[in-house]
Design an enzyme around this catalytic site. Structure first.
Site, PDB file in Angstrom:
ATOM      1  N   TYR A   1      -3.316  -0.242  10.033  1.00 37.76           N
ATOM      2  CA  TYR A   1      -3.158  -0.744   8.671  1.00 37.76           C
ATOM      3  C   TYR A   1      -1.818  -0.293   8.094  1.00 37.76           C
ATOM      4  CZ  TYR A   1      -4.171  -1.157   3.624  1.00 37.76           C
ATOM      5  OH  TYR A   1      -4.133  -1.453   2.293  1.00 37.76           O
TER       6      TYR A   1
ATOM      7  N   SER B   1       0.848  -1.191   0.000  1.00 36.16           N
ATOM      8  CA  SER B   1       0.000   0.000   0.000  1.00 36.16           C
ATOM      9  C   SER B   1       0.878   1.233   0.000  1.00 36.16           C
ATOM     10  CB  SER B   1      -0.904   0.022   1.238  1.00 36.16           C
ATOM     11  OG  SER B   1      -1.588   1.260   1.335  1.00 36.16           O
TER      12      SER B   1
END
Length: 275
Positions: free
Chosen positions: A159, A146
């Site tokens: 996250y 990500s």
């Protein structure tokens, strides 16, 4: 004499997190390019529907239950995949979800759950496949990272921490696997329109967007499509022997400036809502 034996024509792939979003799109793209695919996810019904769609389009696919947080589930899934398709040549590790909440406000269990899914789960899958890949002196481990591993965003700190740790793990794998013939790559999606990316609770949207803009991580409102990432991941899997993609970041292209100006002018002529 070539430096490497060419990749085999038939390269079975495991796609973890294949029930929706990037995983689903990647499974479809890989199958369309001739890769046999084994699809894993907790939502078995959606996996079975996707297997049916791929087969109807002429691809080779199987699907099984997979929970990357459960070691027994991972081992069972890998064994079923090998039995159905043969030795696995490519792993696409993309299972996961996004948990929203400020680090000072979430619980330790909530923080740990993100690490268990995005980091430990990916590690479980990779280490289940590595012995066979090292023995055959070839294989591709492709991890879905990500952009938050590179540039953090408030409100998704757990996250982001998990994805940053994943990047560190992949970089270490690249060093430790050098000379084995096994390649480890990470593909970092920018903002992508998937179910996971749109799960921010309604009561937290405003403050999150304000903070993202304040910290310069929300430049425009265009999003990638899952199919954009699927093509990038497939490109990594199809890279010929002799080189590998270490890190790839995909970002949504900004809208054309003149179109933005036209939109602003149109709003001005029509009057803003409530005027």
């Amino acid at each position: 004499m070539p430096r490497f034996e060419p990749l085999p024509d038939r390269r079975p792939v495991i796609v973890a997190g294949a029930s929706s979003g990037i995983g689903e799109a990647t499974a479809i793209e890989l199958a369309s390019r001739g890769f046999p695919v084994s699809l894993g996810a907790r939502r078995v019904g959606k996996v079975e529907d996707l297997v049916g769609k791929i087969r109807a389009d002429g691809g080779e696919a199987v699907g099984f239950h997979l929970d990357v947080t459960d070691p027994n589930s991972v081992n069972s899934f890998v064994a079923q995949s090998v039995d159905a398709l043969g030795e696995i040549e490519v792993l696409v590790a993309g299972a996961g979800d996004t948990f929203y909440g400020k680090l000072a406000e979430i619980t330790c269990d909530e923080f740990e759950s993100q690490l268990n899914i995005h980091l430990v789960g990916a590690y479980r899958l990779a280490t289940a496949l590595l012995p066979g890949m090292i023995q055959r002196e070839r294989g591709d481990l492709i991890f879905v990272g990500s952009e938050v591993a590179l540039r953090q965003r408030p409100h998704i700190g757990a996250y982001g921490a998990a994805k940053a740790a994943l990047l560190a793990m992949v970089n270490t794998l690249q060093m430790e696997l050098e000379g084995t013939g096994v390649r480890a790559s990470v593909v970092h999606p920018g903002p992508t329109k998937t179910g996971m990316g749109w799960s921010l609770p309604a009561d937290k949207i405003g403050s999150a967007l304000e903070d993202w803009a304040k910290w310069g991580v929300a430049r425009h409102d265009y999003f990638l499509r899952a199919s954009d990432l699927a093509r990038a991941i497939t490109f990594v899997a199809q890279t010929p022997r002799g080189g590998f993609i270490a890190n790839m970041e995909i970002q949504p292209e900004a809208p054309l400036a003149e179109n933005v100006e036209r939109h602003k002018l149109a709003l001005g002529e029509q009057g803003m809502p409530g005027q």
